[in-house]
Design a protein around this motif. Structure first.
Motif, PDB file in Angstrom:
ATOM      1  N   PRO A   1       1.051  -0.982   0.163  1.00  0.00           N
ATOM      2  CA  PRO A   1      -0.001  -0.005   0.490  1.00  0.00           C
ATOM      3  C   PRO A   1       0.840   1.469   0.309  1.00  0.00           C
ATOM      4  O   PRO A   1       2.529   1.153   0.319  1.00  0.00           O
ATOM      5  CB  PRO A   1      -0.867   0.129   1.518  1.00  0.00           C
ATOM      6  CG  PRO A   1       0.324  -0.953   2.278  1.00  0.00           C
ATOM      7  CD  PRO A   1       1.072  -1.838   1.350  1.00  0.00           C
ATOM      8  N   ARG A   2       0.289   2.042   0.239  1.00  0.00           N
ATOM      9  CA  ARG A   2       1.612   3.645  -0.235  1.00  0.00           C
ATOM     10  C   ARG A   2       0.974   4.117   1.599  1.00  0.00           C
ATOM     11  O   ARG A   2       1.993   4.846   1.407  1.00  0.00           O
ATOM     12  CB  ARG A   2       0.006   4.947  -0.971  1.00  0.00           C
ATOM     13  CG  ARG A   2      -0.084   4.991  -2.663  1.00  0.00           C
ATOM     14  CD  ARG A   2      -0.926   5.571  -3.378  1.00  0.00           C
ATOM     15  NE  ARG A   2      -0.723   6.968  -3.056  1.00  0.00           N
ATOM     16  CZ  ARG A   2      -1.412   8.146  -3.781  1.00  0.00           C
ATOM     17  NH1 ARG A   2      -2.511   7.363  -3.998  1.00  0.00           N
ATOM     18  NH2 ARG A   2      -1.218   8.963  -3.575  1.00  0.00           N
ATOM     19  N   LEU A   3      -0.351   3.788   2.107  1.00  0.00           N
ATOM     20  CA  LEU A   3       0.371   4.586   3.457  1.00  0.00           C
ATOM     21  C   LEU A   3      -0.645   2.568   4.290  1.00  0.00           C
ATOM     22  O   LEU A   3      -1.438   2.765   3.795  1.00  0.00           O
ATOM     23  CB  LEU A   3      -0.520   5.205   3.872  1.00  0.00           C
ATOM     24  CG  LEU A   3      -0.122   6.686   4.729  1.00  0.00           C
ATOM     25  CD1 LEU A   3       0.759   6.990   4.247  1.00  0.00           C
ATOM     26  CD2 LEU A   3      -1.529   7.465   4.441  1.00  0.00           C
ATOM     27  N   ILE A   4      -0.195   2.996   5.457  1.00  0.00           N
ATOM     28  CA  ILE A   4      -0.587   2.125   6.950  1.00  0.00           C
ATOM     29  C   ILE A   4      -0.475   2.999   7.632  1.00  0.00           C
ATOM     30  O   ILE A   4       0.364   3.920   8.273  1.00  0.00           O
ATOM     31  CB  ILE A   4       0.267   1.242   6.978  1.00  0.00           C
ATOM     32  CG1 ILE A   4       0.615   0.277   5.686  1.00  0.00           C
ATOM     33  CG2 ILE A   4      -0.282   0.236   7.989  1.00  0.00           C
ATOM     34  CD1 ILE A   4       0.885  -1.241   6.352  1.00  0.00           C
ATOM     35  N   ILE A   5      -1.504   2.876   8.453  1.00  0.00           N
ATOM     36  CA  ILE A   5      -2.086   4.349   8.986  1.00  0.00           C
ATOM     37  C   ILE A   5      -2.440   3.113  10.876  1.00  0.00           C
ATOM     38  O   ILE A   5      -3.101   2.323  10.734  1.00  0.00           O
ATOM     39  CB  ILE A   5      -3.789   4.651   9.323  1.00  0.00           C
ATOM     40  CG1 ILE A   5      -3.757   5.506   7.904  1.00  0.00           C
ATOM     41  CG2 ILE A   5      -4.183   5.634  10.088  1.00  0.00           C
ATOM     42  CD1 ILE A   5      -3.996   4.999   6.992  1.00  0.00           C
ATOM     43  N   SER A   6      -1.825   3.871  11.758  1.00  0.00           N
ATOM     44  CA  SER A   6      -1.768   3.227  13.322  1.00  0.00           C
ATOM     45  C   SER A   6      -1.876   3.546  14.328  1.00  0.00           C
ATOM     46  O   SER A   6      -1.505   5.213  13.851  1.00  0.00           O
ATOM     47  CB  SER A   6      -1.260   1.429  12.652  1.00  0.00           C
ATOM     48  OG  SER A   6      -0.090   1.652  13.175  1.00  0.00           O
ATOM     49  N   ASP A   7      -1.681   3.131  14.851  1.00  0.00           N
ATOM     50  CA  ASP A   7      -0.847   3.677  16.636  1.00  0.00           C
ATOM     51  C   ASP A   7       0.461   3.616  16.904  1.00  0.00           C
ATOM     52  O   ASP A   7       1.029   2.918  15.738  1.00  0.00           O
ATOM     53  CB  ASP A   7      -1.510   3.278  18.091  1.00  0.00           C
ATOM     54  CG  ASP A   7      -1.178   1.902  18.206  1.00  0.00           C
ATOM     55  OD1 ASP A   7      -0.740   1.593  17.546  1.00  0.00           O
ATOM     56  OD2 ASP A   7      -2.636   0.960  18.738  1.00  0.00           O
ATOM     57  N   ALA A   8       1.556   3.647  17.966  1.00  0.00           N
ATOM     58  CA  ALA A   8       2.497   3.965  17.145  1.00  0.00           C
ATOM     59  C   ALA A   8       3.246   2.448  18.078  1.00  0.00           C
ATOM     60  O   ALA A   8       4.432   2.641  19.223  1.00  0.00           O
ATOM     61  CB  ALA A   8       3.272   5.558  18.206  1.00  0.00           C
ATOM     62  N   HIS A   9       2.539   1.453  18.172  1.00  0.00           N
ATOM     63  CA  HIS A   9       3.059   0.901  18.826  1.00  0.00           C
ATOM     64  C   HIS A   9       4.664  -0.051  18.374  1.00  0.00           C
ATOM     65  O   HIS A   9       4.770  -0.118  16.852  1.00  0.00           O
ATOM     66  CB  HIS A   9       2.679  -1.092  18.868  1.00  0.00           C
ATOM     67  CG  HIS A   9       2.371  -1.840  19.275  1.00  0.00           C
ATOM     68  ND1 HIS A   9       3.218  -3.615  19.339  1.00  0.00           N
ATOM     69  CD2 HIS A   9       2.227  -2.247  21.074  1.00  0.00           C
ATOM     70  CE1 HIS A   9       3.280  -3.606  19.899  1.00  0.00           C
ATOM     71  NE2 HIS A   9       2.438  -4.043  20.493  1.00  0.00           N
ATOM     72  N   ALA A  10       5.270   0.458  19.324  1.00  0.00           N
ATOM     73  CA  ALA A  10       7.033  -0.298  18.247  1.00  0.00           C
ATOM     74  C   ALA A  10       7.307  -1.866  17.855  1.00  0.00           C
ATOM     75  O   ALA A  10       7.346  -2.091  16.716  1.00  0.00           O
ATOM     76  CB  ALA A  10       8.142  -0.453  19.769  1.00  0.00           C
ATOM     77  N   GLY A  11       6.381  -3.193  18.385  1.00  0.00           N
ATOM     78  CA  GLY A  11       6.164  -4.144  17.274  1.00  0.00           C
ATOM     79  C   GLY A  11       5.703  -3.419  15.811  1.00  0.00           C
ATOM     80  O   GLY A  11       5.741  -4.251  15.215  1.00  0.00           O
TER      81      GLY A  11
END
Length: 391
Positions: free
Chosen positions: A227-237
């Motif tokens: 994909p062009r962009l993956i949106i998520s929270d900042a979970h390190a794993g």
């Protein structure tokens, strides 16, 4: 088939009318009619009447067996005739199995919509006059297994998904006689037709790099393109797994989570103007404009002793939080946060609260998968997010 001449036991029917309520009368009438109908069907199948000798006989009678037929008025006990070869099958069950299936599907739908098995039992009893066990309702949900599995394993190579949202939520599951927490991994997307779509789910152990990597690898194995962009929270794993599995994909840190994290480090009072200045940064439409506003924010508050942590965190996470600004402007409101996935999680949580504790991991996967399938259909019916040129 020729017309059947039914000879009913009128004495039994009269007794039902005189001594029972109207529901019993209806059931008694149906039992008499259907039993007689099946008897005549067997005669036609054998090509002989009872006690008749004929060279045209096709088979031999072999008594009866009891079987209940679920109808809208409840379970009806029938006396089903059979033949020696076992080839005879009454058409009654073929004709009425749709009613049986409709009841089962209704019960399944109630469970998927978050109705407890206890309430399902009560509804069925009120509608059909029959008591169904909790274990029976639970066993019905197993019929969802192949349906959910087929949907969850469907190929993803038939379309391109430029924007993907991933998140995890926690549920309680019984495992080895203990109640443990399990992570539910969910991925949604905006497809090239500007519609939302549910891509998949998994139920596993707590969030970790290995678990996220496995989930993303499964999506890729089903044909998901980079994909062009993956949106998520900042979970390190999760961040590490995205970098490993999707080389060349930009990671967008959810701006809603990011701003909340920044605000939580601010003093409780007198921060109204600071919050407004912070919000203004992420209202920009271009990276250069956002960077200019960020520098102005830092310059203005760098001497404020209680805002040093805010400034440090802003500097550290700024670039990951403005990746959506490199996309067409009409996408910004949709791809700068995981709000859409959060709302979906809330709907799942609403149903999960009814169950509270899943009996095992497969049951959790089954029900949550069915809920997501339901929402996948809702997304299909909705209008496009927008119409316009993506250039």
């Amino acid at each position: 088939m020729s017309h059947l001449q039914l000879s009913l036991n009128m004495d039994k029917l009269k007794d039902a009318v005189m001594n029972s309520n109207i529901e019993s009368v209806i059931k008694a009438s149906i039992v008499l009619i259907l039993n007689e109908y099946m008897e005549k069907e067997r005669d036609e199948h054998l090509n002989v009447s009872p006690y008749e000798r004929s060279n045209q006989r096709q088979d031999f009678r072999n008594g009866y067996y009891d079987r209940e037929l679920m109808m809208s008025i409840g379970a009806v006990p029938l006396r089903v005739p059979r033949t020696r070869s076992g080839e005879f099958s009454p058409s009654v069950f073929e004709k009425y199995q749709r009613c049986d299936q409709a009841l089962i599907l209704t019960m399944l739908e109630m469970v998927v919509q978050g109705v407890s098995t206890r309430k399902v039992q009560k509804v069925v009893q009120e509608l059909c006059g029959e008591t169904v066990s909790k274990s029976f309702v639970s066993s019905l949900t197993e019929k969802l297994d192949p349906v959910v599995r087929k949907w969850a394993d469907r190929p993803l190579n038939a379309a391109y998904y430029p924007y993907i949202f991933v998140d995890a939520m926690y549920i309680k599951v019984r495992e080895h006689r203990k109640v443990v927490s399990k992570a539910v991994y969910i991925a949604t997307a905006i497809n090239s037709q500007h519609k939302r779509e549910v891509l998949g789910l998994n139920v596993s152990h707590e969030e970790s790099y290995e678990a996220w990597k496995e989930f993303l690898q499964d999506l890729k194995a089903r044909g998901l393109q980079t994909p062009r962009l993956i949106i998520s929270d900042a979970h390190a794993g999760l961040k590490k797994a995205i970098q490993k599995e999707f080389i060349g994909t930009s990671w967008q840190r959810c701006t809603v989570h990011f701003k909340k994290n920044l605000i939580q480090t601010m003093p409780k009072k007198g921060m109204g103007e600071v919050k407004s200045d912070l919000k203004r940064i992420f209202d920009a439409e271009a990276p250069d404009e956002a960077r200019r506003l960020k520098e102005a924010f830092v310059t203005r508050y760098q001497d404020h002793s209680k805002l040093q942590t805010v400034i440090d965190k802003l500097e550290e996470g700024f670039d990951d939080a403005i990746q959506y600004m490199n996309e067409p402007v009409h996408y910004h409101v949709y791809v700068r946060s995981t709000n859409s996935l959060e709302r979906l999680n809330q709907e799942i949580r609403r149903r999960e609260r009814v169950i509270r504790i899943f009996p095992n991991t497969p049951s959790a996967y089954r029900l949550l998968g069915a809920v997501l399938m339901d929402y996948a259909e809702v997304f299909k019916q909705k209008r496009h997010l927008f119409r316009g040129d993506d250039s």
